[in-house]
Write a protein that holds these residues in place. Structure first.
Motif, PDB file in Angstrom:
ATOM      1  N   GLN A   1       0.841  -1.187   0.000  1.00 34.55           N
ATOM      2  CA  GLN A   1       0.000   0.000   0.000  1.00 34.55           C
ATOM      3  C   GLN A   1       0.882   1.245   0.000  1.00 34.55           C
ATOM      4  O   GLN A   1       2.034   1.206   0.412  1.00 34.55           O
ATOM      5  N   LYS A   2       0.329   2.330  -0.480  1.00 33.13           N
ATOM      6  CA  LYS A   2       1.057   3.582  -0.545  1.00 33.13           C
ATOM      7  C   LYS A   2       1.244   4.156   0.854  1.00 33.13           C
ATOM      8  O   LYS A   2       0.292   4.257   1.624  1.00 33.13           O
ATOM      9  N   ILE A   3       2.481   4.526   1.179  1.00 30.35           N
ATOM     10  CA  ILE A   3       2.783   5.183   2.446  1.00 30.35           C
ATOM     11  C   ILE A   3       3.048   6.656   2.156  1.00 30.35           C
ATOM     12  O   ILE A   3       3.975   6.994   1.416  1.00 30.35           O
ATOM     13  N   THR A   4       2.249   7.529   2.729  1.00 30.81           N
ATOM     14  CA  THR A   4       2.333   8.962   2.465  1.00 30.81           C
ATOM     15  C   THR A   4       3.110   9.659   3.571  1.00 30.81           C
ATOM     16  O   THR A   4       2.773   9.519   4.751  1.00 30.81           O
ATOM     17  N   ALA A   5       4.143  10.398   3.209  1.00 28.82           N
ATOM     18  CA  ALA A   5       4.933  11.137   4.198  1.00 28.82           C
ATOM     19  C   ALA A   5       4.092  12.241   4.829  1.00 28.82           C
ATOM     20  O   ALA A   5       3.145  12.749   4.230  1.00 28.82           O
ATOM     21  N   PHE A   6       4.429  12.613   6.036  1.00 30.17           N
ATOM     22  CA  PHE A   6       3.724  13.687   6.738  1.00 30.17           C
ATOM     23  C   PHE A   6       3.927  15.017   6.014  1.00 30.17           C
ATOM     24  O   PHE A   6       4.986  15.276   5.452  1.00 30.17           O
ATOM     25  N   PRO A   7       2.929  15.893   6.040  1.00 31.72           N
ATOM     26  CA  PRO A   7       3.076  17.220   5.422  1.00 31.72           C
ATOM     27  C   PRO A   7       3.828  18.181   6.346  1.00 31.72           C
ATOM     28  O   PRO A   7       3.957  17.927   7.552  1.00 31.72           O
ATOM     29  N   LYS A   8       4.288  19.276   5.794  1.00 28.64           N
ATOM     30  CA  LYS A   8       4.951  20.302   6.603  1.00 28.64           C
ATOM     31  C   LYS A   8       3.993  20.827   7.670  1.00 28.64           C
ATOM     32  O   LYS A   8       2.799  20.982   7.432  1.00 28.64           O
ATOM     33  N   GLY A   9       4.510  21.067   8.853  1.00 25.50           N
ATOM     34  CA  GLY A   9       3.692  21.553   9.958  1.00 25.50           C
ATOM     35  C   GLY A   9       3.028  20.465  10.772  1.00 25.50           C
ATOM     36  O   GLY A   9       2.349  20.752  11.762  1.00 25.50           O
ATOM     37  N   PHE A  10       3.224  19.200  10.396  1.00 25.34           N
ATOM     38  CA  PHE A  10       2.552  18.092  11.082  1.00 25.34           C
ATOM     39  C   PHE A  10       3.168  17.867  12.460  1.00 25.34           C
ATOM     40  O   PHE A  10       4.379  17.961  12.655  1.00 25.34           O
ATOM     41  N   ARG A  11       2.290  17.513  13.411  1.00 22.88           N
ATOM     42  CA  ARG A  11       2.750  17.144  14.743  1.00 22.88           C
ATOM     43  C   ARG A  11       1.715  16.247  15.408  1.00 22.88           C
ATOM     44  O   ARG A  11       0.539  16.257  15.043  1.00 22.88           O
ATOM     45  N   MET A  12       2.156  15.458  16.390  1.00 19.90           N
ATOM     46  CA  MET A  12       1.255  14.560  17.104  1.00 19.90           C
ATOM     47  C   MET A  12       1.893  14.121  18.410  1.00 19.90           C
ATOM     48  O   MET A  12       3.105  14.232  18.601  1.00 19.90           O
ATOM     49  N   THR A  13       1.053  13.611  19.310  1.00 22.02           N
ATOM     50  CA  THR A  13       1.532  13.013  20.550  1.00 22.02           C
ATOM     51  C   THR A  13       0.919  11.626  20.700  1.00 22.02           C
ATOM     52  O   THR A  13      -0.055  11.279  20.027  1.00 22.02           O
ATOM     53  N   VAL A  14       1.495  10.844  21.606  1.00 22.62           N
ATOM     54  CA  VAL A  14       0.921   9.553  21.961  1.00 22.62           C
ATOM     55  C   VAL A  14       1.066   9.391  23.468  1.00 22.62           C
ATOM     56  O   VAL A  14       2.049   9.826  24.065  1.00 22.62           O
ATOM     57  N   GLY A  15       0.055   8.802  24.109  1.00 25.12           N
ATOM     58  CA  GLY A  15       0.075   8.629  25.550  1.00 25.12           C
ATOM     59  C   GLY A  15      -0.354   9.897  26.277  1.00 25.12           C
ATOM     60  O   GLY A  15      -0.652  10.923  25.667  1.00 25.12           O
ATOM     61  N   SER A  16      -0.381   9.825  27.618  1.00 24.57           N
ATOM     62  CA  SER A  16      -0.800  10.968  28.432  1.00 24.57           C
ATOM     63  C   SER A  16      -0.204  10.856  29.827  1.00 24.57           C
ATOM     64  O   SER A  16      -0.304   9.792  30.457  1.00 24.57           O
ATOM     65  N   PRO A  17       0.397  11.934  30.351  1.00 26.70           N
ATOM     66  CA  PRO A  17       0.955  11.879  31.705  1.00 26.70           C
ATOM     67  C   PRO A  17      -0.109  11.726  32.783  1.00 26.70           C
ATOM     68  O   PRO A  17       0.219  11.412  33.925  1.00 26.70           O
ATOM     69  N   THR A  18      -1.378  11.937  32.450  1.00 24.36           N
ATOM     70  CA  THR A  18      -2.448  11.794  33.442  1.00 24.36           C
ATOM     71  C   THR A  18      -3.044  10.388  33.478  1.00 24.36           C
ATOM     72  O   THR A  18      -3.938  10.117  34.276  1.00 24.36           O
TER      73      THR A  18
END
Length: 329
Positions: A131-148
């Motif tokens: 399958q096609k893997i698409t690179a992230f666009p400029k300005g992209f950001r994300m988190t995973v998990g939570s300290p709470t």
């Protein structure tokens, strides 16, 4: 004509590329431009790797990170992204704290200054499932998990009790119950399904959908709400906990909580279309280096790239409290 048809069909099949590389530490300080943008200092300590454009704000409106950075601590010299996690501490029975140093992964070149191992895989560790893997666009950001989080937050956030640097199983949801002869590894797997529209969301997670299973296992299909398959980003951090094994106390993360609160942040900063070129290539891991297709650099250049701390506080030696205090979870 039959040969031509077969050749075109072969070209239409997506590649089976995957990246695994080291990034030395660019800074350890209390900044978090995703969760607490502009706040100096942030609530708790992070260890950061990647490009030297890292700062307290990093608003996408301020421009492309890859254009602002002048160096990176990562193997691939076109990767000015930033990757960061909470820091591990040992809490002594007497109430004092000591930061745990980071070890180099045995799979990486010798001499890397702390840091992390970064992965960009596809469907699983070996395949993109055609399958096609698409690179992230400029300005992209994300988190995973939570300290709470006070219980298991979700798949992909794990701890490994190391007998040696090559240990990878079993993966645990919280800190190991026993002391580990070779240290402790934290593992962070990010979602790999994107909504195709938003480079961020208010919680830094809703624009993504997680199909990841533990330990780089086969990821499920992307849902219609998040139809775009992007690279499966993962971090491995090896913590040198063995020096504390004979001391009474416990390990905590820099916000003071248990391992359920482990979390990580990602801010895309690859130069131009370098990441897409890699995802469209047939290289695997170190074979992607030296211009095939990605430019790479040596350990000395990686270690020389640094970001000066904007927070004046002591983070070394025995401390009376965690930097920023504790959430007391």
């Amino acid at each position: 004509m039959r040969w031509l048809a077969l050749s075109l069909a072969a070209l239409a099949v997506p590649s089976q590329a995957a990246l695994r590389f080291g990034c030395s530490t660019v800074s350890i300080q209390r900044l978090d431009p995703l969760v607490e943008p502009g706040k100096v200092p942030s609530a708790h300590l992070h260890q950061i790797v990647g490009g030297n454009a890292f700062n307290a704000s990093m608003d996408p409106a301020d421009g492309d990170v890859a254009e602002k950075a002048t160096c990176t601590t990562c193997t691939f010299s076109e990767d000015f992204s930033n990757y960061w996690t909470a820091v591990m501490f040992f809490k002594h029975q007497n109430g004092s704290y000591h930061r745990v140093n980071i070890m180099q992964n045995t799979a990486l070149p010798n001499g890397i200054n702390g840091g992390m191992t970064i992965y960009y895989t596809q469907q699983d560790f070996f395949s993109n499932g055609n399958q096609k893997i698409t690179a992230f666009p400029k300005g992209f950001r994300m988190t995973v998990g939570s300290p709470t989080a006070s219980s298991k937050y979700g798949v992909g956030l794990k701890f490994v009790c190391l007998q040696n640097k090559g240990t990878r199983f079993p993966e645990l949801d919280d800190f190991p119950a026993q002391r580990c002869a070779g240290g402790i590894m934290t593992v962070h797997h990010f979602p790999s399904c994107w909504d195709g529209k938003n480079t961020d969301s208010p919680d830094h997670q809703s624009h993504m959908y997680i199909t990841t299973k533990d330990a780089f296992q086969n990821a499920g299909p992307c849902p219609s709400s998040h139809p775009v398959r992007v690279p499966q980003v993962a971090y491995e951090t090896l913590w040198d906990t063995a020096k504390f094994n004979q001391m009474p106390g416990q390990f905590v993360l820099s916000f003071g909580g248990k391992g359920y609160g482990t979390h990580a942040d990602y801010l895309f900063g690859w130069k131009d279309d370098a990441l897409q070129k890699a995802m469209d290539n047939n290289c695997m891991f170190q074979a992607c280096e030296n211009g095939r297709p990605l430019k790479s650099q040596g350990v000395q250049a990686m270690n020389q790239c640094q970001v000066k701390s904007t927070v004046a506080e002591n983070i070394d030696g025995w401390l009376d409290e965690l930097p920023g205090g504790s959430m007391d979870m």
